[in-house]
Design a protein around this motif. Structure first.
Motif, PDB file in Angstrom:
ATOM      1  N   PHE A 151       0.840  -1.201   0.000  1.00  0.00           N
ATOM      2  CA  PHE A 151       0.000   0.000   0.000  1.00  0.00           C
ATOM      3  C   PHE A 151       0.875   1.251   0.000  1.00  0.00           C
ATOM      4  O   PHE A 151       0.662   2.181  -0.790  1.00  0.00           O
ATOM      5  N   MET A 152       1.888   1.262   0.870  1.00  0.00           N
ATOM      6  CA  MET A 152       2.751   2.434   0.976  1.00  0.00           C
ATOM      7  C   MET A 152       3.578   2.640  -0.293  1.00  0.00           C
ATOM      8  O   MET A 152       3.787   3.782  -0.725  1.00  0.00           O
ATOM      9  N   SER A 153       4.033   1.564  -0.895  1.00  0.00           N
ATOM     10  CA  SER A 153       4.805   1.697  -2.137  1.00  0.00           C
ATOM     11  C   SER A 153       3.907   2.158  -3.284  1.00  0.00           C
ATOM     12  O   SER A 153       4.343   2.910  -4.159  1.00  0.00           O
ATOM     13  N   SER A 154       2.652   1.737  -3.279  1.00  0.00           N
ATOM     14  CA  SER A 154       1.709   2.207  -4.302  1.00  0.00           C
ATOM     15  C   SER A 154       1.441   3.700  -4.143  1.00  0.00           C
ATOM     16  O   SER A 154       1.350   4.443  -5.135  1.00  0.00           O
ATOM     17  N   LEU A 155       1.313   4.129  -2.890  1.00  0.00           N
ATOM     18  CA  LEU A 155       1.139   5.556  -2.629  1.00  0.00           C
ATOM     19  C   LEU A 155       2.352   6.337  -3.119  1.00  0.00           C
ATOM     20  O   LEU A 155       2.222   7.381  -3.776  1.00  0.00           O
ATOM     21  N   ALA A 156       3.539   5.822  -2.831  1.00  0.00           N
ATOM     22  CA  ALA A 156       4.761   6.484  -3.303  1.00  0.00           C
ATOM     23  C   ALA A 156       4.814   6.515  -4.824  1.00  0.00           C
ATOM     24  O   ALA A 156       5.196   7.529  -5.423  1.00  0.00           O
ATOM     25  N   ALA A 157       4.432   5.420  -5.462  1.00  0.00           N
ATOM     26  CA  ALA A 157       4.450   5.348  -6.926  1.00  0.00           C
ATOM     27  C   ALA A 157       3.503   6.366  -7.548  1.00  0.00           C
ATOM     28  O   ALA A 157       3.759   6.878  -8.652  1.00  0.00           O
ATOM     29  N   SER A 158       2.424   6.691  -6.846  1.00  0.00           N
ATOM     30  CA  SER A 158       1.458   7.651  -7.393  1.00  0.00           C
ATOM     31  C   SER A 158       2.080   9.029  -7.588  1.00  0.00           C
ATOM     32  O   SER A 158       1.638   9.801  -8.445  1.00  0.00           O
ATOM     33  N   PHE A 159       3.122   9.347  -6.813  1.00  0.00           N
ATOM     34  CA  PHE A 159       3.770  10.653  -6.971  1.00  0.00           C
ATOM     35  C   PHE A 159       4.570  10.720  -8.268  1.00  0.00           C
ATOM     36  O   PHE A 159       4.734  11.808  -8.838  1.00  0.00           O
TER      37      PHE A 159
ATOM     38  N   HIS B 200      15.107   9.767   6.353  1.00  0.00           N
ATOM     39  CA  HIS B 200      15.085   8.337   6.063  1.00  0.00           C
ATOM     40  C   HIS B 200      16.494   7.821   5.809  1.00  0.00           C
ATOM     41  O   HIS B 200      17.329   8.508   5.221  1.00  0.00           O
ATOM     42  N   SER B 201      16.760   6.597   6.234  1.00  0.00           N
ATOM     43  CA  SER B 201      18.054   5.977   5.979  1.00  0.00           C
ATOM     44  C   SER B 201      18.157   5.572   4.517  1.00  0.00           C
ATOM     45  O   SER B 201      17.150   5.415   3.823  1.00  0.00           O
ATOM     46  N   LYS B 202      19.366   5.393   4.065  1.00  0.00           N
ATOM     47  CA  LYS B 202      19.586   4.947   2.690  1.00  0.00           C
ATOM     48  C   LYS B 202      18.929   3.585   2.461  1.00  0.00           C
ATOM     49  O   LYS B 202      18.351   3.329   1.404  1.00  0.00           O
ATOM     50  N   GLU B 203      19.003   2.710   3.461  1.00  0.00           N
ATOM     51  CA  GLU B 203      18.428   1.375   3.322  1.00  0.00           C
ATOM     52  C   GLU B 203      16.918   1.439   3.111  1.00  0.00           C
ATOM     53  O   GLU B 203      16.370   0.739   2.259  1.00  0.00           O
ATOM     54  N   SER B 204      16.236   2.317   3.874  1.00  0.00           N
ATOM     55  CA  SER B 204      14.780   2.417   3.742  1.00  0.00           C
ATOM     56  C   SER B 204      14.391   3.025   2.395  1.00  0.00           C
ATOM     57  O   SER B 204      13.381   2.644   1.806  1.00  0.00           O
ATOM     58  N   ILE B 205      15.210   3.953   1.883  1.00  0.00           N
ATOM     59  CA  ILE B 205      14.918   4.565   0.583  1.00  0.00           C
ATOM     60  C   ILE B 205      15.133   3.549  -0.536  1.00  0.00           C
ATOM     61  O   ILE B 205      14.328   3.457  -1.469  1.00  0.00           O
TER      62      ILE B 205
ATOM     63  N   PHE C  60      14.848   0.368  -0.223  1.00  0.00           N
ATOM     64  CA  PHE C  60      13.725  -0.559  -0.093  1.00  0.00           C
ATOM     65  C   PHE C  60      12.483  -0.001  -0.790  1.00  0.00           C
ATOM     66  O   PHE C  60      11.813  -0.699  -1.556  1.00  0.00           O
ATOM     67  N   LEU C  61      12.198   1.281  -0.544  1.00  0.00           N
ATOM     68  CA  LEU C  61      11.031   1.909  -1.166  1.00  0.00           C
ATOM     69  C   LEU C  61      11.185   1.973  -2.679  1.00  0.00           C
ATOM     70  O   LEU C  61      10.242   1.680  -3.422  1.00  0.00           O
ATOM     71  N   HIS C  62      12.375   2.334  -3.160  1.00  0.00           N
ATOM     72  CA  HIS C  62      12.605   2.385  -4.606  1.00  0.00           C
ATOM     73  C   HIS C  62      12.368   1.016  -5.239  1.00  0.00           C
ATOM     74  O   HIS C  62      11.777   0.910  -6.324  1.00  0.00           O
ATOM     75  N   SER C  63      12.829  -0.016  -4.565  1.00  0.00           N
ATOM     76  CA  SER C  63      12.639  -1.373  -5.076  1.00  0.00           C
ATOM     77  C   SER C  63      11.153  -1.731  -5.147  1.00  0.00           C
ATOM     78  O   SER C  63      10.675  -2.283  -6.142  1.00  0.00           O
ATOM     79  N   GLN C  64      10.417  -1.382  -4.092  1.00  0.00           N
ATOM     80  CA  GLN C  64       8.982  -1.663  -4.065  1.00  0.00           C
ATOM     81  C   GLN C  64       8.231  -0.852  -5.124  1.00  0.00           C
ATOM     82  O   GLN C  64       7.290  -1.357  -5.753  1.00  0.00           O
ATOM     83  N   VAL C  65       8.639   0.400  -5.306  1.00  0.00           N
ATOM     84  CA  VAL C  65       8.006   1.258  -6.321  1.00  0.00           C
ATOM     85  C   VAL C  65       8.280   0.711  -7.721  1.00  0.00           C
ATOM     86  O   VAL C  65       7.397   0.701  -8.584  1.00  0.00           O
ATOM     87  N   ASN C  66       9.499   0.236  -7.942  1.00  0.00           N
ATOM     88  CA  ASN C  66       9.819  -0.378  -9.234  1.00  0.00           C
ATOM     89  C   ASN C  66       8.886  -1.546  -9.522  1.00  0.00           C
ATOM     90  O   ASN C  66       8.415  -1.731 -10.653  1.00  0.00           O
TER      91      ASN C  66
ATOM     92  N   GLN D 127      11.701   3.341 -13.697  1.00  0.00           N
ATOM     93  CA  GLN D 127      12.488   2.526 -12.769  1.00  0.00           C
ATOM     94  C   GLN D 127      13.494   3.375 -12.016  1.00  0.00           C
ATOM     95  O   GLN D 127      14.255   4.135 -12.591  1.00  0.00           O
ATOM     96  N   ARG D 128      13.482   3.222 -10.693  1.00  0.00           N
ATOM     97  CA  ARG D 128      14.424   3.932  -9.829  1.00  0.00           C
ATOM     98  C   ARG D 128      15.714   3.133  -9.695  1.00  0.00           C
ATOM     99  O   ARG D 128      15.697   1.916  -9.608  1.00  0.00           O
ATOM    100  N   LYS D 129      16.817   3.845  -9.628  1.00  0.00           N
ATOM    101  CA  LYS D 129      18.112   3.216  -9.443  1.00  0.00           C
ATOM    102  C   LYS D 129      18.268   2.799  -7.986  1.00  0.00           C
ATOM    103  O   LYS D 129      17.968   3.557  -7.073  1.00  0.00           O
ATOM    104  N   ILE D 130      18.708   1.566  -7.756  1.00  0.00           N
ATOM    105  CA  ILE D 130      19.008   1.097  -6.408  1.00  0.00           C
ATOM    106  C   ILE D 130      20.470   1.429  -6.128  1.00  0.00           C
ATOM    107  O   ILE D 130      21.368   0.940  -6.802  1.00  0.00           O
TER     108      ILE D 130
END
Length: 340
Positions: free
Chosen positions: A149-157, A305-310, A312-318, A327-330
């Motif tokens: 849900f949170m990654s979908s919300l982030a993807a909407s941006f 936010h920590s680099k690890e959490s970002i 993680f979010l980029h991966s989920q958004v991808n 696609q976001r760069k990891i």
């Protein structure tokens, strides 16, 4: 840097590198064994994992049964090379289930350093594998759905950014309406956690299967008002905007609605969306201060936010987009922080 993969029915959970993409969904396959993972970029091999109940596949008698809810399982390892491919195989028996994992790559690549690196990741991932008990399944599924849900919300941006860039007022309205609905759903879940003094996530508001009875956005407005998340003024404005948006979507041609009106409607949506976002932020702070619910942990929601959490979010958004241009760069460099 890891992310967790949860079996669709909550049977097991495993921590995987954030740079691995879940391929079943990406290529349109069913979410069933084998569950396959590859690097997002410059892939060299494929990690697959399967789980079978003893009624589905016979369990080798030479493998010792291990306990559920435990990681660091003992795996029997073997190789099966041939036909131009190398295959590393891993077997483990947990309770009445058999785990079968494999890493496959082309024989011509066996000397590559990248293959060695990926095999290290495979073994580290398998150390985290757990067969879950019935009680743990419910919790694991809830966390997995919340993260999606949170990654979908982030993807909407990302979509909203494109809409602004293209000056597409209709897209802005549709996406912002989605975000308002998401903010209110999350606010309702968190407010209920505060009221009930619980960390349990009411996932039915955050994720709906194809056959689930839908919970429509106007019902969400009513729930938010009942829980005093929004006041009567915001509720009335949301109802008005909902009506005008539907007129735009369904009756633009057969009504007196003007194109100029759509621009004004988009501005109203953006303004009220920000109001509701700030309301949600205040509930997040309340949870952190009272140490209850989603934000009841150690991390202040206002902290960087920590680099690890970002990552993680980029991966989920991808995985939400599945579109190469989005696609976001990891970032696997050693820096601790990233700009958000």
């Amino acid at each position: 840097m890891i992310k967790h993969f949860t079996h669709p029915e909550g049977k097991f959970i495993i921590a995987l590198p954030v740079e691995w993409q879940y391929k079943n969904v990406a290529v349109g396959e069913k979410e069933e064994p084998p569950f396959s993972f590859e690097l997002y970029e410059e892939t060299v091999g494929c990690f697959q994992i399967s789980i079978y109940h003893e009624n589905e596949k016979s369990i080798p008698k030479n493998l010792k049964k291990q306990k559920c809810n435990k990681d660091n399982l003992n795996f029997f390892q073997t190789r099966m090379d041939g036909g131009g491919f190398n295959m590393h195989l891993f077997y483990a028996v947990v309770e009445d289930h058999l785990f079968m994992a494999k890493y496959i790559y082309q024989t011509k690549d066996e000397k590559l350093e990248k293959i060695s690196e990926e095999l290290v990741k495979v073994k580290k991932a398998l150390q985290t594998l757990q067969l879950l008990s019935s009680e743990r399944k419910v919790e694991a599924i809830a966390i997995d759905k919340y993260e999606k849900f949170m990654s979908s919300l982030a993807a909407s941006f990302d979509l909203l950014h494109i809409a602004y860039k293209n000056k597409s007022e209709i897209e802005i309205i549709i996406i912002t309406a989605n975000q308002i609905d998401a903010y209110l759903r999350l606010a309702i879940v968190m407010k209920k956690q505060l009221i009930s003094n619980t960390n349990e996530i009411d996932i039915k508001l955050l994720y709906q299967e194809e056959n689930d009875k839908p919970i429509f956005e106007r019902h969400i407005y009513k729930l938010a008002k009942e829980l005093v998340i929004i006041n009567q003024d915001i509720f009335d404005r949301l109802e008005y905007l909902y009506s005008d948006r539907n007129r735009m979507v369904h009756r633009y041609i057969i009504s007196d609605l003007k194109t100029r009106d759509i621009g004004e409607l988009s501005i109203e949506y953006v303004l009220i969306c920000e109001e509701i976002r700030l309301i949600l932020a205040s509930i997040e702070d309340d949870q952190f201060n009272k140490q209850i619910g989603i934000y009841g942990g150690k991390r202040n929601p206002k902290e960087e936010h920590s680099k690890e959490s970002i990552n993680f979010l980029h991966s989920q958004v991808n995985d939400k987009h599945l579109v190469a241009s989005l696609q976001r760069k990891i970032d696997l460099s050693s820096n601790d922080k990233l700009d958000t």
